[in-house]
Motif scaffolding. Structure first.
Motif, PDB file in Angstrom:
ATOM      1  N   ASP A  78     -61.807 -37.937  53.428  1.00 17.29           N
ATOM      2  CA  ASP A  78     -61.231 -38.742  54.515  1.00 17.29           C
ATOM      3  C   ASP A  78     -60.263 -37.957  55.403  1.00 17.29           C
ATOM      4  OD1 ASP A  78     -60.882 -41.005  56.015  1.00 17.29           O
ATOM      5  OD2 ASP A  78     -59.461 -41.958  54.653  1.00 17.29           O
ATOM      6  N   PRO A  79     -60.752 -36.909  56.077  1.00 19.32           N
ATOM      7  CA  PRO A  79     -59.855 -36.069  56.882  1.00 19.32           C
ATOM      8  C   PRO A  79     -59.507 -36.681  58.231  1.00 19.32           C
ATOM      9  CG  PRO A  79     -62.104 -35.344  57.170  1.00 19.32           C
ATOM     10  CD  PRO A  79     -62.148 -36.453  56.143  1.00 19.32           C
ATOM     11  N   THR A  80     -58.428 -36.179  58.798  1.00 22.05           N
ATOM     12  CA  THR A  80     -58.098 -36.379  60.207  1.00 22.05           C
ATOM     13  C   THR A  80     -58.561 -35.131  60.932  1.00 22.05           C
ATOM     14  OG1 THR A  80     -56.189 -37.768  59.715  1.00 22.05           O
ATOM     15  CG2 THR A  80     -56.196 -36.670  61.853  1.00 22.05           C
ATOM     16  N   PHE A  81     -59.043 -35.282  62.174  1.00 27.04           N
ATOM     17  CA  PHE A  81     -59.358 -34.077  62.935  1.00 27.04           C
ATOM     18  C   PHE A  81     -59.066 -34.258  64.413  1.00 27.04           C
ATOM     19  CE2 PHE A  81     -63.762 -35.991  62.713  1.00 27.04           C
ATOM     20  CZ  PHE A  81     -63.989 -36.167  64.076  1.00 27.04           C
ATOM     21  N   VAL A  82     -58.756 -33.124  65.061  1.00 29.05           N
ATOM     22  CA  VAL A  82     -58.587 -33.045  66.514  1.00 29.05           C
ATOM     23  C   VAL A  82     -59.389 -31.832  66.962  1.00 29.05           C
ATOM     24  CG1 VAL A  82     -57.008 -32.758  68.450  1.00 29.05           C
ATOM     25  CG2 VAL A  82     -56.293 -34.094  66.455  1.00 29.05           C
ATOM     26  N   ILE A  83     -60.498 -32.093  67.653  1.00 29.17           N
ATOM     27  CA  ILE A  83     -61.462 -31.052  68.017  1.00 29.17           C
ATOM     28  C   ILE A  83     -61.771 -31.160  69.505  1.00 29.17           C
ATOM     29  CG2 ILE A  83     -63.786 -30.156  67.576  1.00 29.17           C
ATOM     30  CD1 ILE A  83     -63.591 -31.397  64.758  1.00 29.17           C
ATOM     31  N   GLY A  84     -62.006 -30.024  70.144  1.00 32.62           N
ATOM     32  CA  GLY A  84     -62.174 -29.996  71.591  1.00 32.62           C
ATOM     33  C   GLY A  84     -63.528 -30.403  72.108  1.00 32.62           C
ATOM     34  N   THR A  85     -64.067 -31.495  71.597  1.00 36.49           N
ATOM     35  CA  THR A  85     -65.313 -32.037  72.105  1.00 36.49           C
ATOM     36  C   THR A  85     -65.345 -33.527  71.786  1.00 36.49           C
ATOM     37  OG1 THR A  85     -67.730 -31.774  72.108  1.00 36.49           O
ATOM     38  CG2 THR A  85     -66.599 -31.563  69.985  1.00 36.49           C
ATOM     39  N   LYS A  86     -66.295 -34.257  72.339  1.00 34.90           N
ATOM     40  CA  LYS A  86     -66.379 -35.689  72.081  1.00 34.90           C
ATOM     41  C   LYS A  86     -67.077 -35.939  70.745  1.00 34.90           C
ATOM     42  CE  LYS A  86     -66.863 -37.050  76.946  1.00 34.90           C
ATOM     43  NZ  LYS A  86     -67.747 -37.744  77.898  1.00 34.90           N
ATOM     44  N   LEU A  90     -43.310 -32.425  75.100  1.00 34.02           N
ATOM     45  CA  LEU A  90     -44.070 -31.460  74.311  1.00 34.02           C
ATOM     46  C   LEU A  90     -45.414 -31.194  74.974  1.00 34.02           C
ATOM     47  CD1 LEU A  90     -43.570 -32.876  70.678  1.00 34.02           C
ATOM     48  CD2 LEU A  90     -42.349 -30.964  71.732  1.00 34.02           C
ATOM     49  N   SER A  91     -45.837 -29.932  74.972  1.00 32.18           N
ATOM     50  CA  SER A  91     -47.190 -29.620  75.418  1.00 32.18           C
ATOM     51  C   SER A  91     -48.176 -30.177  74.391  1.00 32.18           C
ATOM     52  CB  SER A  91     -47.371 -28.109  75.539  1.00 32.18           C
ATOM     53  OG  SER A  91     -47.356 -27.506  74.257  1.00 32.18           O
ATOM     54  N   GLY A  92     -49.443 -30.203  74.756  1.00 31.74           N
ATOM     55  CA  GLY A  92     -50.451 -30.699  73.822  1.00 31.74           C
ATOM     56  C   GLY A  92     -50.439 -29.930  72.512  1.00 31.74           C
ATOM     57  N   ALA A  93     -50.345 -28.595  72.597  1.00 31.90           N
ATOM     58  CA  ALA A  93     -50.325 -27.766  71.393  1.00 31.90           C
ATOM     59  C   ALA A  93     -49.073 -28.024  70.563  1.00 31.90           C
ATOM     60  CB  ALA A  93     -50.417 -26.293  71.770  1.00 31.90           C
ATOM     61  N   VAL A 123     -49.275 -37.021  79.986  1.00 29.06           N
ATOM     62  CA  VAL A 123     -49.586 -36.526  81.326  1.00 29.06           C
ATOM     63  C   VAL A 123     -50.835 -35.647  81.229  1.00 29.06           C
ATOM     64  CG1 VAL A 123     -48.729 -35.322  83.359  1.00 29.06           C
ATOM     65  CG2 VAL A 123     -47.112 -36.492  81.827  1.00 29.06           C
ATOM     66  N   GLY A 124     -51.897 -36.038  81.931  1.00 31.16           N
ATOM     67  CA  GLY A 124     -53.177 -35.354  81.784  1.00 31.16           C
ATOM     68  C   GLY A 124     -53.972 -35.950  80.644  1.00 31.16           C
ATOM     69  N   ILE A 125     -53.908 -37.267  80.522  1.00 30.12           N
ATOM     70  CA  ILE A 125     -54.506 -37.972  79.379  1.00 30.12           C
ATOM     71  C   ILE A 125     -56.035 -37.928  79.407  1.00 30.12           C
ATOM     72  CG2 ILE A 125     -54.668 -40.277  80.443  1.00 30.12           C
ATOM     73  CD1 ILE A 125     -53.518 -41.377  77.752  1.00 30.12           C
ATOM     74  N   GLY A 126     -56.617 -37.540  80.543  1.00 30.34           N
ATOM     75  CA  GLY A 126     -58.064 -37.488  80.648  1.00 30.34           C
ATOM     76  C   GLY A 126     -58.705 -36.274  80.017  1.00 30.34           C
ATOM     77  N   GLY A 127     -57.902 -35.320  79.556  1.00 30.82           N
ATOM     78  CA  GLY A 127     -58.448 -34.143  78.881  1.00 30.82           C
ATOM     79  C   GLY A 127     -58.836 -34.450  77.450  1.00 30.82           C
ATOM     80  N   ILE A 128     -59.763 -33.666  76.912  1.00 32.29           N
ATOM     81  CA  ILE A 128     -60.254 -33.894  75.543  1.00 32.29           C
ATOM     82  C   ILE A 128     -59.114 -33.888  74.526  1.00 32.29           C
ATOM     83  CG2 ILE A 128     -61.604 -32.882  73.678  1.00 32.29           C
ATOM     84  CD1 ILE A 128     -63.450 -34.125  75.560  1.00 32.29           C
ATOM     85  N   ALA A 129     -58.275 -32.848  74.565  1.00 31.95           N
ATOM     86  CA  ALA A 129     -57.225 -32.695  73.551  1.00 31.95           C
ATOM     87  C   ALA A 129     -56.144 -33.767  73.676  1.00 31.95           C
ATOM     88  CB  ALA A 129     -56.607 -31.311  73.646  1.00 31.95           C
ATOM     89  N   ILE A 130     -55.671 -34.011  74.898  1.00 36.44           N
ATOM     90  CA  ILE A 130     -54.595 -34.989  75.082  1.00 36.44           C
ATOM     91  C   ILE A 130     -55.090 -36.401  74.798  1.00 36.44           C
ATOM     92  CG2 ILE A 130     -52.864 -35.878  76.693  1.00 36.44           C
ATOM     93  CD1 ILE A 130     -52.415 -32.989  75.877  1.00 36.44           C
ATOM     94  N   SER A 131     -56.321 -36.699  75.184  1.00 43.37           N
ATOM     95  CA  SER A 131     -56.876 -38.031  74.886  1.00 43.37           C
ATOM     96  C   SER A 131     -57.014 -38.236  73.381  1.00 43.37           C
ATOM     97  CB  SER A 131     -58.233 -38.217  75.570  1.00 43.37           C
ATOM     98  OG  SER A 131     -59.200 -37.314  75.065  1.00 43.37           O
ATOM     99  N   ALA A 132     -57.351 -37.168  72.658  1.00 43.21           N
ATOM    100  CA  ALA A 132     -57.454 -37.263  71.197  1.00 43.21           C
ATOM    101  C   ALA A 132     -56.092 -37.592  70.591  1.00 43.21           C
ATOM    102  CB  ALA A 132     -57.978 -35.951  70.624  1.00 43.21           C
TER     103      ALA A 132
END
Length: 451
Positions: A129-137, A88-91, A6-15
């Motif tokens: 070979d890291p995984t990352f979730v960052i608040g930008t494109k 669950l919230s995004g965090a 829900v709110g998939i268009g946000g940077i964090a949730i889309s990631a």
């Protein structure tokens, strides 16, 4: 597992949506309106509903992930809870994901996205070979190693969901005062967060807020992590100034933090410096576009700065890179609450735009409002016109957002560099300005993103 966001268009949730899909889960989601991000998600094969409706939630869904911006009375959330689907919230979802990784979290009021991106670039260069979730494109990457790099947000103390192996702390100061009560509250929350760190804390010694929390007011005996400080006074700072392609002392500081992480992970300095020398920034962090209009070469810079400290750092970088050019700056305040609580700081910083940073004209546009996070009482107390009046300089003017691109185009002979600055919708002016020039205009984009 079937997941609905829900709110998939946000940077964090889309990631998160992309990462879970790449992990083999079935992912869908919804957002209030279509955007570039929702279009990209559809291209990745993720089903996206435009508009929130209870019908989007079905009994076979195993997990609902929701943006913290989604109100509690959201129809999809209400139905999911009624059906006793795990929510669950995004965090919280990111914290759940992080349990399987060695977690490197970057926290602080400013510099999180850039610092996390620099760390990611070093680890990629070192073949980790890291995984990352960052608040930008692009806000995500799914790697195959045990390393996960995240931007751990301080808003609503969301970072308390995480227990980092390594925490990078860039700065602590007054921000998000619509949630934090005062600086004492900020210190209390950060102290709680520091106790959750498993192994190491890498902290910016130049920041007064960090010194107050870590050095003066914090008892090291009550937590186990070792603390490594970095500073612009370090000898590595001069080396980094010579190799970094992104301007500004704040980026030297960010790079120092990334370098310290690399050393903890036993990555050799040659690899780290090479990676940092190749770092060209990320979306809306001093992101440069070059235009050729007739015989004139122009620069458009898009930047996310929206807090007085960030604005000062960005203007310093602008002055450093373009000392002789005619510079115009467009600033969109982000949130009425932030503008109200930090009004005097905004005035102090922006009043120095010409004398300290060589800005020829400052244009303040309409405040970007964040629905569900604004006080109606405060909205009546502050606006962009009042900010311009308080700055009280002839070169500071107000211009409505809907006419910004036309205003800049009409006065194109008056500027060589224009910076479009703010965390709200003002970034769209960049595209509008580019599109408003003739088809013969040549456009190049300098910044490349971490892959």
């Amino acid at each position: 597992m079937k997941i609905h966001c829900v709110g998939i268009g946000g940077i964090a949730i889309s990631a998160l949506a992309n990462i879970y899909q790449q992990k083999g889960h079935r992912v869908a989601g919804s957002d209030a309106e279509a955007s570039e991000i929702t279009a990209e998600l559809k291209n990745q094969g993720i089903k996206v509903f435009i508009g929130h409706q209870a019908a989007n939630i079905t009994k076979d869904i195993d997990l609902v992930i929701y943006s913290e911006a989604v109100p509690p009375n959201n129809s999809e959330l209400k139905k999911a809870r009624r059906l006793k689907i795990r929510c669950l919230s995004g965090a919280q979802a990111l914290a759940d994901l992080a349990k399987d990784y060695f977690l490197i979290a970057v926290s602080g009021m400013h510099g999180k996205s850039t610092t996390a991106s620099m760390i990611a670039q070093i680890l990629i260069k070192a073949n980790l070979d890291p995984t990352f979730v960052i608040g930008t494109k692009p806000g995500f990457r799914l790697g195959k190693s045990r390393y996960l790099i995240i931007e751990a947000d301080d808003y609503q103390a969301k970072f308390l969901h995480y227990h980092p192996d390594i925490l990078v702390l860039t700065n602590i100061e007054e921000e998000h005062m619509d949630w934090f009560k005062n600086f004492s509250h900020i210190k209390k929350v950060f102290k709680q967060y520091l106790r959750q760190v498993k192994k190491f804390i890498i902290a910016n010694k130049d920041n007064e807020g960090i010194r107050k929390v870590l050095i003066f007011n914090f008892q090291f005996s009550i937590f186990k992590p070792k603390v490594n400080f970095y500073s612009l006074k370090d000898k590595d700072a001069e080396k980094l100034k010579k190799v970094l392609q992104v301007p500004g002392e704040h980026n030297v500081s960010n790079a120092l933090a990334a370098l310290n992480v690399a050393r903890l992970l036993k990555i050799d300095d040659k690899t780290s410096f090479e990676a940092l020398s190749q770092y060209k920034g990320v979306w809306r962090r001093f992101q440069e576009f070059s235009l050729k209009v007739e015989n004139c070469k122009l620069k458009i810079i898009s930047d996310y700065a929206h807090h007085p400290t960030e604005i000062a750092a960005t203007l310093q970088a602008l002055a450093e890179k373009y000392p002789k050019q005619k510079k115009w700056v467009v600033f969109q305040p982000h949130q009425y609450q932030r503008t109200f609580y930090l009004f005097d700081n905004f005035v102090k910083t922006l009043r120095q735009a010409q004398s300290k940073f060589g800005v020829d004209q400052l244009i303040i546009t309409d405040i970007y409002t964040v629905e569900g996070r604004e006080s109606q009482a405060i909205k009546q107390k502050v606006n962009s016109q009042k900010l311009v009046k308080a700055i009280n300089r002839k070169w500071a003017v107000y211009q409505p957002e809907n006419s910004l691109a036309d205003y800049l185009k009409a006065n194109v002979s008056q500027w060589q560099v224009v910076m479009i600055m703010g965390a709200g919708s003002v970034y769209k002016t960049v595209g509008q300005l580019i599109d408003s020039f003739p088809q013969s205009t040549k456009l190049t984009k300098k910044n490349k993103v971490v892959r």
